[in-house]
Design a protein around this motif. Structure first.
Motif, mmCIF file in Angstrom:
data_model
loop_
_atom_site.group_PDB
_atom_site.id
_atom_site.type_symbol
_atom_site.label_atom_id
_atom_site.label_comp_id
_atom_site.label_asym_id
_atom_site.label_seq_id
_atom_site.Cartn_x
_atom_site.Cartn_y
_atom_site.Cartn_z
ATOM 1 N N VAL A 372 0.832 -1.205 0.000
ATOM 2 C CA VAL A 372 0.000 0.000 0.000
ATOM 3 C C VAL A 372 0.866 1.255 0.000
ATOM 4 O O VAL A 372 0.510 2.271 -0.603
ATOM 5 C CB VAL A 372 -0.959 -0.023 1.210
ATOM 6 C CG1 VAL A 372 -1.686 1.305 1.360
ATOM 7 C CG2 VAL A 372 -1.970 -1.151 1.058
ATOM 8 N N ALA A 373 2.021 1.173 0.657
ATOM 9 C CA ALA A 373 2.937 2.313 0.662
ATOM 10 C C ALA A 373 3.417 2.592 -0.759
ATOM 11 O O ALA A 373 4.003 1.739 -1.411
ATOM 12 C CB ALA A 373 4.125 2.018 1.571
ATOM 13 N N GLY A 374 3.136 3.779 -1.259
ATOM 14 C CA GLY A 374 3.514 4.143 -2.615
ATOM 15 C C GLY A 374 2.506 3.745 -3.672
ATOM 16 O O GLY A 374 2.720 3.996 -4.861
ATOM 17 N N MET A 375 1.388 3.140 -3.288
ATOM 18 C CA MET A 375 0.375 2.710 -4.251
ATOM 19 C C MET A 375 -0.477 3.894 -4.687
ATOM 20 O O MET A 375 -0.701 4.837 -3.925
ATOM 21 C CB MET A 375 -0.505 1.624 -3.630
ATOM 22 C CG MET A 375 -1.449 0.925 -4.600
ATOM 23 S SD MET A 375 -2.270 -0.517 -3.855
ATOM 24 C CE MET A 375 -3.478 0.291 -2.810
ATOM 25 N N LYS A 376 -0.952 3.851 -5.947
ATOM 26 C CA LYS A 376 -1.853 4.860 -6.471
ATOM 27 C C LYS A 376 -3.069 4.166 -7.087
ATOM 28 O O LYS A 376 -2.976 3.051 -7.594
ATOM 29 C CB LYS A 376 -1.158 5.717 -7.533
ATOM 30 C CG LYS A 376 0.033 6.515 -7.019
ATOM 31 C CD LYS A 376 0.642 7.363 -8.128
ATOM 32 C CE LYS A 376 1.849 8.150 -7.620
ATOM 33 N NZ LYS A 376 2.446 8.986 -8.689
ATOM 34 N N VAL A 377 -4.192 4.848 -7.063
ATOM 35 C CA VAL A 377 -5.412 4.302 -7.638
ATOM 36 C C VAL A 377 -6.162 5.420 -8.350
ATOM 37 O O VAL A 377 -6.218 6.548 -7.860
ATOM 38 C CB VAL A 377 -6.306 3.645 -6.538
ATOM 39 C CG1 VAL A 377 -6.667 4.644 -5.457
ATOM 40 C CG2 VAL A 377 -7.555 3.024 -7.140
ATOM 41 N N ARG A 378 -6.684 5.112 -9.528
ATOM 42 C CA ARG A 378 -7.464 6.108 -10.270
ATOM 43 C C ARG A 378 -8.422 5.398 -11.214
ATOM 44 O O ARG A 378 -8.237 4.221 -11.562
ATOM 45 C CB ARG A 378 -6.554 7.046 -11.067
ATOM 46 C CG ARG A 378 -5.750 6.395 -12.179
ATOM 47 C CD ARG A 378 -4.918 7.434 -12.920
ATOM 48 N NE ARG A 378 -4.040 6.848 -13.911
ATOM 49 C CZ ARG A 378 -4.383 6.581 -15.159
ATOM 50 N NH1 ARG A 378 -5.624 6.823 -15.564
ATOM 51 N NH2 ARG A 378 -3.510 6.053 -16.013
ATOM 52 N N CYS A 415 -9.140 1.566 -1.154
ATOM 53 C CA CYS A 415 -7.694 1.640 -1.443
ATOM 54 C C CYS A 415 -7.130 2.993 -1.034
ATOM 55 O O CYS A 415 -6.055 3.080 -0.427
ATOM 56 C CB CYS A 415 -7.449 1.382 -2.927
ATOM 57 S SG CYS A 415 -7.766 -0.316 -3.459
ATOM 58 N N GLN A 416 -7.862 4.064 -1.368
ATOM 59 C CA GLN A 416 -7.360 5.395 -1.042
ATOM 60 C C GLN A 416 -7.305 5.610 0.469
ATOM 61 O O GLN A 416 -6.382 6.260 0.983
ATOM 62 C CB GLN A 416 -8.238 6.459 -1.698
ATOM 63 C CG GLN A 416 -7.656 7.859 -1.665
ATOM 64 C CD GLN A 416 -6.321 7.941 -2.394
ATOM 65 O OE1 GLN A 416 -6.230 7.588 -3.565
ATOM 66 N NE2 GLN A 416 -5.296 8.393 -1.709
ATOM 67 N N ALA A 417 -8.284 5.057 1.201
ATOM 68 C CA ALA A 417 -8.264 5.178 2.661
ATOM 69 C C ALA A 417 -7.044 4.472 3.247
ATOM 70 O O ALA A 417 -6.401 4.980 4.175
ATOM 71 C CB ALA A 417 -9.551 4.604 3.253
ATOM 72 N N ALA A 418 -6.712 3.295 2.707
ATOM 73 C CA ALA A 418 -5.519 2.587 3.179
ATOM 74 C C ALA A 418 -4.260 3.373 2.846
ATOM 75 O O ALA A 418 -3.325 3.448 3.666
ATOM 76 C CB ALA A 418 -5.462 1.192 2.553
ATOM 77 N N ILE A 419 -4.213 3.973 1.651
ATOM 78 C CA ILE A 419 -3.058 4.785 1.258
ATOM 79 C C ILE A 419 -2.908 5.985 2.197
ATOM 80 O O ILE A 419 -1.807 6.295 2.678
ATOM 81 C CB ILE A 419 -3.204 5.245 -0.200
ATOM 82 C CG1 ILE A 419 -3.145 4.045 -1.152
ATOM 83 C CG2 ILE A 419 -2.116 6.251 -0.568
ATOM 84 C CD1 ILE A 419 -3.526 4.373 -2.576
#
Length: 657
Positions: A372-378, A415-419
């Motif tokens: 999750v560290a460094g992950m992006k989602v769009r 995903c964004q909440a975890a990021i």
């Protein structure tokens, strides 16, 4: 009345005598079973929870294994106990006259004392009988380890000593001196902080139940000791597991009784302030107990997930928290149809899994772990695959498709909440928050990110030629390959290089010559240098991102071939008077360009209203749009280009999707 009064004031020692006698086979019991269950004529000790009731103790012990306490029961325990349904109302044995009726608050204190006596008797049975007898057997026979016995009973000895030596005597003394000191709030305030030690017992309860069942089947001496004690009169025809539930249930019962006590106190009662403060402290202890149950449920859920994943060592971590799981579709860069996949999102990683066909043991095979560290989602804007989104991590980039718009949004938000949570704990990571429409420039990795994170691979069918040398692909002499650094589709000649990529643990990977030069700093040979771009070498990807109009159109007529292929048509913003036709949306070179200046545009016929044409000096091009609305937009765009119109602002005249 005098006999009943004596029975009402009987101490817990009578009950303990029964348990002590039961430890010696053949010993006569000095207290009857009726005295154990009904030591107060008007108030019975709380019965065990009904879901765990066993009709015949002997049959259960001889014919089947001990019944396990279900996790569903534990998860509902907090609500059941706080509802008050467990408690039986205490009716006095006789109906005293109006002049001798005791205050309501005193009767509640009497009920608290009587239930405390029964509870201490149950603790005595657990600690001094079951626990000590099993320890003695373990030391003498060596048939089972002493540590197993200690793990089963956890800190029950501390709980028993606290209630038997401190809490119960204090309550007894205060009730005996009720006329002079009609209060219990100060007593509970003094002792309530010690009730937090129940958290350790509750956390261990599930594990204790598993050990109890395992060693009952595994060791005959272990089972013989438990069976003998359970068959005694002291056990009250209840199993050891039923008795072990009592400490789990006790603190919520304190809270209910004390809450009723505060309600019955007169407004000006001297004990009101202390009682209210004591209630708050009991509530805090109950929260500790509930938190322990919740933590136990979390660990149980986590363990079940790990079992479904095959208990792989690098992912089993009790500190993890499962945030979301569910099926998704994986968009393949080679296949046209998406593939069924399954995701597990934890607080620190995303597991990309494949369901197993033969589900023996593990149900899923972990294909990729993305930190999750460094992950992006769009979100992805793809007409062919609606509800699709991109997950880009250091280890891999995935194009995924949800079953609905709501499901896609839910996955992106999770995903964004975890990021965001990871970024709050570790400020060294750069913020990765994006808008719902995404950033078009993210499709090609920034140069400073090359090799540091897995790229988004361009799908094979989106290009018909090498994205570097622009030579067309064919099945025999020029096949498709992917650059592992930028994700472009390139030919073998343009990807005949290897460079170490950090996201793949610095292992050498196939890369294109552009990425090879950037990552290694090596100068390419002269025959690898870019040649001068031709008139048709205008990248479709750049054109579609900065276009006045772009979409697929069917190319109709002999000029395009008998098969009437589809073409990706673009009117670029930086070349607004020319129509470029590409074989695929991300081709780097167009196969046809049409200068639109001076052309006449005609709309469709009655036979097919989606058709429109370009005509000039014997040149005729026929196109067919997917909808009439799309046809009208193309006709408007081409008419403006044919008249020599050019945009002035960045959004002036934009008709693209």
């Amino acid at each position: 009345m005098e006999g009943e009064s004596k029975e009402k004031l009987a101490s817990v020692s009578n009950l303990v005598t029964v348990f002590e006698n039961s430890r010696i086979p053949g010993a006569a019991s000095s207290v009857s079973k009726l005295e154990i269950e009904h030591h107060h004529p008007g108030c019975r000790s709380p019965p065990p929870a009904e879901p765990l009731k066993e009709p015949n103790l002997g049959e259960t012990l001889r014919g089947s294994e001990p019944r396990m306490v279900s996790r569903r029961y534990l998860s509902s325990l907090k609500n059941k106990l706080s509802s008050g349904a467990w408690r039986k109302s205490c009716q006095p044995g006789t109906d005293p006259g109006p002049g001798t009726q005791e205050p309501e608050e005193k009767r509640i204190v009497q009920e608290l004392l009587e239930t405390e006596k029964a509870y201490v008797a149950r603790l005595h049975l657990l600690d001094q009988v079951f626990f000590q007898e099993l320890l003695r057997e373990a030391r003498s026979s060596k048939a089972f380890p002493e540590d197993v016995v200690r793990l089963i009973f956890s800190n029950i000895s501390s709980i028993y000593q606290f209630h038997a030596q401190f809490f119960l005597p204090e309550l007894q003394r205060r009730l005996d001196d009720w006329t002079a000191t009609p209060r219990i709030g100060d007593v509970i305030q003094k002792l309530a902080p010690f009730l937090k030690m129940y958290s350790e017992y509750v956390k261990n309860f599930e594990r204790a139940a598993e050990l109890l069942a395992t060693w009952t089947d595994k060791s005959a001496p272990f089972q013989e000791v438990i069976t003998r004690i359970q068959s005694s009169e002291a056990s009250g025809s209840l199993t050891l597991q039923h008795h072990m539930l009592e400490p789990v249930q006790r603190i919520p019962r304190y809270e209910l009784l004390l809450k009723e006590y505060v309600q019955k106190l007169p407004a000006q009662a001297p004990d009101r302030a202390d009682a209210q403060k004591a209630l708050d402290m009991i509530f805090s202890a109950a929260q500790h107990s509930n938190a322990a149950i919740s933590e136990m449920e979390r660990l149980q859920d986590l363990w079940e997930v790990y079992q479904r994943l095959g208990l792989e060592g690098d992912i089993v971590d009790p500190s993890n928290t499962l945030l979301r799981e569910g099926p998704v579709l994986k968009i393949s860069f080679r296949r046209s149809d998406p593939m069924e996949r399954y995701l597990f999102l934890f607080n620190n990683m995303l597991l990309y899994c494949i369901p197993k066909v033969i589900q023996v043991g593990a149900q899923f095979q972990v294909r990729t772990r993305i930190d999750v560290a460094g992950m992006k989602v769009r979100e992805l804007t793809d007409a062919e695959f609606p509800h699709s989104f991109l997950v880009s991590g250091k280890q891999r980039t995935l194009e995924l498709q949800a079953r609905s718009q709501e499901e896609m949004i839910s996955w992106m938000q999770a995903c964004q909440a975890a990021i965001d949570q990871i970024e709050k704990r570790n400020e060294t990571f750069k913020a990765a928050v994006q808008g719902p429409e995404g950033d078009a420039q993210e499709q090609e990795l920034q140069s400073e990110e090359l090799g540091l994170r897995a790229p988004q691979w361009v799908r094979d069918k989106m290009v018909t030629m090498c994205m570097r040398c622009r030579e067309p692909f064919n099945a025999l002499r020029r096949r498709r390959h992917h650059c592992r650094a930028c994700g472009f589709v390139v030919c073998a000649k343009c990807s005949d290089y290897r460079a170490e990529l950090k996201y793949d643990d610095n292992r050498p990977n196939r890369v294109c010559f552009h990425c090879y030069t950037f990552l290694t700093g090596n100068v390419l040979p002269e025959d690898r240098e870019d040649r001068r771009r031709g008139i048709l070498e205008k990248g479709s990807m750049t054109g579609s991102e900065q276009s006045l109009m772009c979409s697929f159109l069917q190319l109709v007529g002999d000029k395009w071939g008998k098969s009437s292929p589809r073409g990706w048509c673009v009117i670029p913003r930086d070349d607004p008077l020319v129509l470029y036709v590409y074989a695929a949306p991300q081709d780097m070179r167009a196969h046809t360009s049409i200068p639109l200046l001076g052309y006449q545009v005609t709309a469709g016929t009655q036979a097919d209203p989606r058709v429109f044409q370009l005509q000039q000096s014997g040149q005729l091009y026929t196109f067919k749009a997917e909808t009439e609305e799309l046809r009208d937009r193309w006709v408007k765009a081409m008419e403006r280009a044919a008249s020599g119109w050019s945009p002035r602002g960045p959004k002036d005249g934009d008709l693209s999707d």
